[in-house]
Design an enzyme around this catalytic site. Structure first.
Site, PDB file in Angstrom:
ATOM      1  N   ASP A  18      42.791  32.219  27.970  1.00  0.00           N
ATOM      2  CA  ASP A  18      42.258  33.375  28.686  1.00  0.00           C
ATOM      3  C   ASP A  18      42.075  34.544  27.734  1.00  0.00           C
ATOM      4  OD1 ASP A  18      41.244  34.575  30.909  1.00  0.00           O
ATOM      5  OD2 ASP A  18      43.181  35.253  31.671  1.00  0.00           O
TER       6      ASP A  18
ATOM      7  N   HIS B 287      38.378  47.104  31.173  1.00  0.00           N
ATOM      8  CA  HIS B 287      39.660  46.569  31.667  1.00  0.00           C
ATOM      9  C   HIS B 287      40.782  46.840  30.669  1.00  0.00           C
ATOM     10  CE1 HIS B 287      42.637  43.951  33.471  1.00  0.00           C
ATOM     11  NE2 HIS B 287      42.724  43.261  32.355  1.00  0.00           N
TER      12      HIS B 287
ATOM     13  N   GLU C 213      42.514  38.675  39.386  1.00  0.00           N
ATOM     14  CA  GLU C 213      41.689  39.155  38.279  1.00  0.00           C
ATOM     15  C   GLU C 213      40.347  38.454  38.389  1.00  0.00           C
ATOM     16  OE1 GLU C 213      43.762  38.509  34.555  1.00  0.00           O
ATOM     17  OE2 GLU C 213      44.763  40.455  34.747  1.00  0.00           O
TER      18      GLU C 213
ATOM     19  N   GLU D 115      37.153  37.035  36.911  1.00  0.00           N
ATOM     20  CA  GLU D 115      36.721  36.586  35.590  1.00  0.00           C
ATOM     21  C   GLU D 115      35.623  35.532  35.746  1.00  0.00           C
ATOM     22  OE1 GLU D 115      39.788  35.296  32.940  1.00  0.00           O
ATOM     23  OE2 GLU D 115      41.299  36.675  33.743  1.00  0.00           O
TER      24      GLU D 115
ATOM     25  N   ASP E  96      42.172  34.748  38.046  1.00  0.00           N
ATOM     26  CA  ASP E  96      43.411  34.574  37.281  1.00  0.00           C
ATOM     27  C   ASP E  96      44.525  35.324  38.021  1.00  0.00           C
ATOM     28  OD1 ASP E  96      45.207  34.030  35.237  1.00  0.00           O
ATOM     29  OD2 ASP E  96      44.608  35.791  34.076  1.00  0.00           O
TER      30      ASP E  96
ATOM     31  N   ARG F  89      52.264  41.060  38.523  1.00  0.00           N
ATOM     32  CA  ARG F  89      52.394  42.171  37.570  1.00  0.00           C
ATOM     33  C   ARG F  89      53.839  42.541  37.267  1.00  0.00           C
ATOM     34  NH1 ARG F  89      47.598  41.633  35.413  1.00  0.00           N
ATOM     35  NH2 ARG F  89      45.904  41.949  36.906  1.00  0.00           N
TER      36      ARG F  89
ATOM     37  N   GLN G 181      55.186  39.912  34.977  1.00  0.00           N
ATOM     38  CA  GLN G 181      54.512  40.147  33.690  1.00  0.00           C
ATOM     39  C   GLN G 181      55.142  41.325  32.937  1.00  0.00           C
ATOM     40  OE1 GLN G 181      50.302  40.694  34.241  1.00  0.00           O
ATOM     41  NE2 GLN G 181      49.851  40.799  32.043  1.00  0.00           N
TER      42      GLN G 181
ATOM     43  N   LYS H 126      51.454  34.311  34.978  1.00  0.00           N
ATOM     44  CA  LYS H 126      50.081  33.817  35.082  1.00  0.00           C
ATOM     45  C   LYS H 126      50.035  32.309  35.340  1.00  0.00           C
ATOM     46  CE  LYS H 126      47.950  37.596  33.276  1.00  0.00           C
ATOM     47  NZ  LYS H 126      46.775  38.281  33.813  1.00  0.00           N
TER      48      LYS H 126
ATOM     49  N   THR I 178      45.677  29.428  38.733  1.00  0.00           N
ATOM     50  CA  THR I 178      44.371  29.991  38.402  1.00  0.00           C
ATOM     51  C   THR I 178      43.374  29.245  39.285  1.00  0.00           C
ATOM     52  OG1 THR I 178      45.068  30.241  36.096  1.00  0.00           O
ATOM     53  CG2 THR I 178      42.711  30.400  36.531  1.00  0.00           C
TER      54      THR I 178
ATOM     55  N   GLU J  82      44.495  47.889  38.240  1.00  0.00           N
ATOM     56  CA  GLU J  82      43.672  49.031  37.855  1.00  0.00           C
ATOM     57  C   GLU J  82      43.327  49.903  39.066  1.00  0.00           C
ATOM     58  OE1 GLU J  82      41.345  45.724  35.872  1.00  0.00           O
ATOM     59  OE2 GLU J  82      40.412  47.483  34.961  1.00  0.00           O
TER      60      GLU J  82
END
Ligand code: CA
Length: 424
Positions: A132, A139, A205, A207, A239, A243, A246, A259, A263, A370
């Site tokens: 990834d 971002h 996420e 992507e 993805d 958080r 993480q 993660k 996915t 975000e």
């Protein structure tokens, strides 16, 4: 780029306005109740064209090897660009209004053209590896501002190489799979000792995923000028990210359990060749990149992307993000050239994620991290409820399409519902 010689038209009904026009022809793996053997097909309008059956009947034959009687795209994708192009041209011809081979034979037609609402899709590839990237400047800047402050949001390496990490291929799932809230070690700022609990900051996420068709042997890299020949096609990719897990685990080696639990990807793989007329030039990179990443001109497909959230028991979806694939700083060719410059071996069915694709403004940002400024600024859904991160029962739906004045190239969707953490 190959210019279209003339406008193609299919005899299959309603294909002109369809996201699955004759210019798209994405590949996928499917089965149906009449034939439960998974095999390869292409989407056209509201139908799937059974390529395995066409091959069996000698109507779609390229060389001596069976390419479509498989439960993954790996063998077909490994054949290389000239085979991909030949197959695509032949399918376009067979579906063309000017060609009688299929449309004049009703019995044949009803056996090879199956309504999409009668089929079940499978994961398109046996995925060998998943890496990834982190290729959207907006971002990376947004995340950098949240965690390192406004002064220098990008780390010093970011504009010199496409930053990436090795993800987990074994938990790449087809769209539709429910996503169980992962558990892990959390350490919010107000506690001294981490504790083990379900993630409270589950996120999406948005992507794109690019599938490698032709890999590289040990000892040989994929050079930037030949990189496009190795890339087979694109899917939508979510993805899923925890958080809070993480935040505690990621230093110094990057994300791990935050993660690797899931996915999700869309089922139809849109060939790069289908996107050649929606490619847009990218701005010159500054600072200039090193020679092995240099391209005289760089392009990305103009693919409009959208994220919606639909809570459980709600009939309304709320738009969360609108963005575009062309927002990426690094091209797909630069990603694979970088990935193999050290002789890392790529195989057919390797999946590369672009990283979260964020545009300029809040409504264009591609993750809740975000959008909510890491849980500080909620958004309000149509049902009146607020979100800073995903709640149990939320379905995240990502859709995408490209278009020209004449036709659309749809990617379908990737969706998944979050369900509560389990006792295991
Ligand atoms: Ca990611």
């Amino acid at each position: 780029m190959t210019a279209l010689t003339k406008q193609l038209q299919s005899f299959v009904e309603n294909t002109t306005e369809s996201p699955f026009s004759i210019y798209n022809l994405p590949y996928g793996v499917f089965y149906d109740s009449n034939n439960t053997t998974p095999r390869i097909g292409t989407a056209i309008g509201d139908y799937v064209l059974d390529l395995a059956l066409l091959e069996e009947k000698g109507i779609l034959t390229i060389g001596h090897q069976r390419l479509f009687n498989h439960d993954t795209l790996n063998v077909f994708a490994s054949q290389g660009k000239s085979v991909w192009s030949s197959v695509r041209r032949r399918i376009q011809s067979l579906l063309s209004i000017d060609n009688q081979e299929l449309q004049a034979d009703q019995a044949l037609l009803s056996s090879v053209l199956i309504p999409q609402d009668k089929i079940t899709m499978k994961l398109p590839f046996k995925i060998e590896g998943f890496s990834d990237f982190y290729a959207s400047e907006q971002h990376a800047s947004n995340v950098g501002k949240l965690f390192r402050g406004k002064e220098n949001p990008l780390l010093p390496n970011w504009k010199h190489l496409p930053v990436a990490y090795n993800g987990r291929a074994s938990t790449v799932y087809l769209s539709g799979k429910t996503i169980t809230r992962p558990k892990g070690q959390l350490k919010p700022p107000d506690v001294d000792v981490p504790f083990f609990a379900p993630s409270k900051k589950l996120d999406f996420e948005i992507e794109l995923g690019v599938f490698v068709g032709v890999g590289n042997p040990d000892g040989k890299r994929i050079r930037i000028e030949e990189a496009a020949d190795h890339l087979f096609g694109l899917v939508l990719l979510n993805d899923w990210s925890a958080r809070d897990i993480q935040a505690f685990e990621y230093q110094p080696l990057g994300p791990f359990l935050s993660k690797s639990f899931a996915t999700s990807i869309s089922a139809w793989v849109v060939p790069l060749e289908a996107l050649q007329n929606v490619m847009v030039p990218l701005p010159k990179q500054s600072p200039a990149c090193v020679e092995y990443l240099h391209q005289p001109s760089r392009f990305l497909p103009d693919i409009k992307l959208k994220v919606e959230i639909q809570p459980r028991n709600s009939t309304h979806k709320t738009m969360i993000c609108e963005t575009n694939a062309k927002e990426l700083y690094w091209s797909l060719e630069q990603m694979i050239a970088h990935h193999t410059v050290n002789h890392c071996v790529m195989k057919p069915g390797d999946l590369l994620g672009t990283g979260t694709i964020s545009g300029l403004n809040r409504e264009n940002w591609g993750s809740l991290l975000e959008i909510s400024s890491n849980g500080v600024n909620p958004i309000t859904l149509h049902d009146g409820s607020n979100r800073v991160f995903l709640e149990d029962g939320d379905t995240v739906i990502i859709t995408g399409y490209a278009e020209t004045p004449d036709y659309k190239i749809g990617f379908g969707r990737v969706e998944g519902m979050v369900v509560s953490a389990v006792q295991d």
